[in-house]
Design an enzyme around this catalytic site. Structure first.
Site, mmCIF file in Angstrom:
data_model
loop_
_atom_site.group_PDB
_atom_site.id
_atom_site.type_symbol
_atom_site.label_atom_id
_atom_site.label_comp_id
_atom_site.label_asym_id
_atom_site.label_seq_id
_atom_site.Cartn_x
_atom_site.Cartn_y
_atom_site.Cartn_z
ATOM 1 N N HIS A 27 0.896 -1.101 0.004
ATOM 2 C CA HIS A 27 0.056 0.038 -0.137
ATOM 3 C C HIS A 27 0.768 1.251 -0.089
ATOM 4 O O HIS A 27 0.591 2.242 0.644
ATOM 5 C CB HIS A 27 -0.996 0.131 1.292
ATOM 6 C CG HIS A 27 -2.339 -0.952 1.032
ATOM 7 N ND1 HIS A 27 -3.031 -0.593 -0.153
ATOM 8 C CD2 HIS A 27 -2.757 -1.992 1.763
ATOM 9 C CE1 HIS A 27 -3.966 -1.533 -0.072
ATOM 10 N NE2 HIS A 27 -3.769 -2.423 1.036
ATOM 11 N N HIS A 81 -6.538 -3.897 -5.321
ATOM 12 C CA HIS A 81 -6.203 -2.537 -5.477
ATOM 13 C C HIS A 81 -5.409 -2.300 -7.026
ATOM 14 O O HIS A 81 -5.949 -1.485 -7.600
ATOM 15 C CB HIS A 81 -5.422 -1.747 -4.376
ATOM 16 C CG HIS A 81 -6.010 -1.677 -3.068
ATOM 17 N ND1 HIS A 81 -6.527 -0.397 -2.545
ATOM 18 C CD2 HIS A 81 -6.712 -2.522 -2.164
ATOM 19 C CE1 HIS A 81 -7.350 -0.325 -1.685
ATOM 20 N NE2 HIS A 81 -7.237 -1.728 -1.301
#
Length: 245
Positions: A27, A81
């Site tokens: 992330h 994602h």
């Protein structure tokens, strides 16, 4: 979205020359990764680093995380994602929805740059299989129900594909581990845990690197050894000035 040319399962021989590591959801927390690679004395000539996906969003270094895909020692699977990035670039998802899960960092990117990232990400598999027999381990992003044979087949319904990217049944206690009979140790991320832990055949390694109270975790595959660090601690230790291999 066309899926027929996307590799679904990628195989790797056992690493007889060095060590194999698995890292949780990055992330955009590349500075934490820099610190951990130094801590484990990562040797890019012999060692390999496998990623459970979710390189981007939420943290501050998404593009630096995407650049890891060009490293010869780095092997990632597709995360949800990355899937979101691809869908936005391909016109299959609204940017506003992606914003809701941390995609604002890409607002300043040109459409062509975003599409180029999507083309690169579409080459990532849904699963990686490393080694064989007692030395085998698997890597998926979220969860997989079935045996090694089911995973090896690479034949997944759309429901199974979505579960591999977005599923949380096992982590939330709604999935029966018996459905994983015959599945080798499988490293995954997606659902942040306070500490790395095992449920059924899966080792959950996402410890919320992007969160204020979270950290990034790396484990040496098929061993109990693990290392974790918060972004704050990594930066305090000078991680931003540490070179990646």
């Amino acid at each position: 979205m066309e899926t027929q040319n996307i590799p679904l399962v990628c195989r790797h021989e056992s690493n007889t020359a060095g060590r194999d590591f698995v890292v949780g959801d990055l992330h955009g927390c590349v500075d934490a990764l820099r610190y951990l690679l130094r801590e484990i004395e990562f040797d890019d000539t012999r060692d390999r680093l496998f990623s459970v996906g979710d390189l981007v969003d939420r943290g501050s270094q998404s593009e630096e995380a995407l650049a890891l895909l060009d490293k010869p020692w780095f092997y990632a699977v597709l995360g949800n994602h990355e899937e979101a990035l691809c869908l936005v670039a391909e016109g299959g998802m609204r940017r506003s929805w992606w914003h809701g899960i941390g995609g604002e960092w890409a607002d300043d990117l040109s459409d062509e740059t975003l599409k180029e990232y999507a083309r690169r990400l579409r080459t990532l598999p849904l699963a990686r299989v490393v080694g064989a027999g007692m030395r085998r381990f698997n890597i998926v992003h979220a969860e997989f129900f079935g045996s090694d044979l089911d995973l090896d087949s690479g034949v997944f319904t759309e429901r199974v594909r979505q579960q591999m990217l977005w599923g949380r049944e096992l982590a939330l206690g709604n999935g029966n581990p018996v459905r994983q009979a015959g599945l080798s140790l499988t490293y995954c991320g997606h659902t942040p845990m306070r500490e790395m832990g095992r449920i059924g055949s899966q080792v959950f390694i996402d410890t919320g690197a992007f969160a204020v109270t979270g950290k990034l975790t790396i484990t040496e595959a098929l061993t109990p050894r693990a290392w974790s660090v918060s972004v704050e601690t990594a930066l305090a230790e000078g991680a931003s000035h540490m070179a990646l291999p």
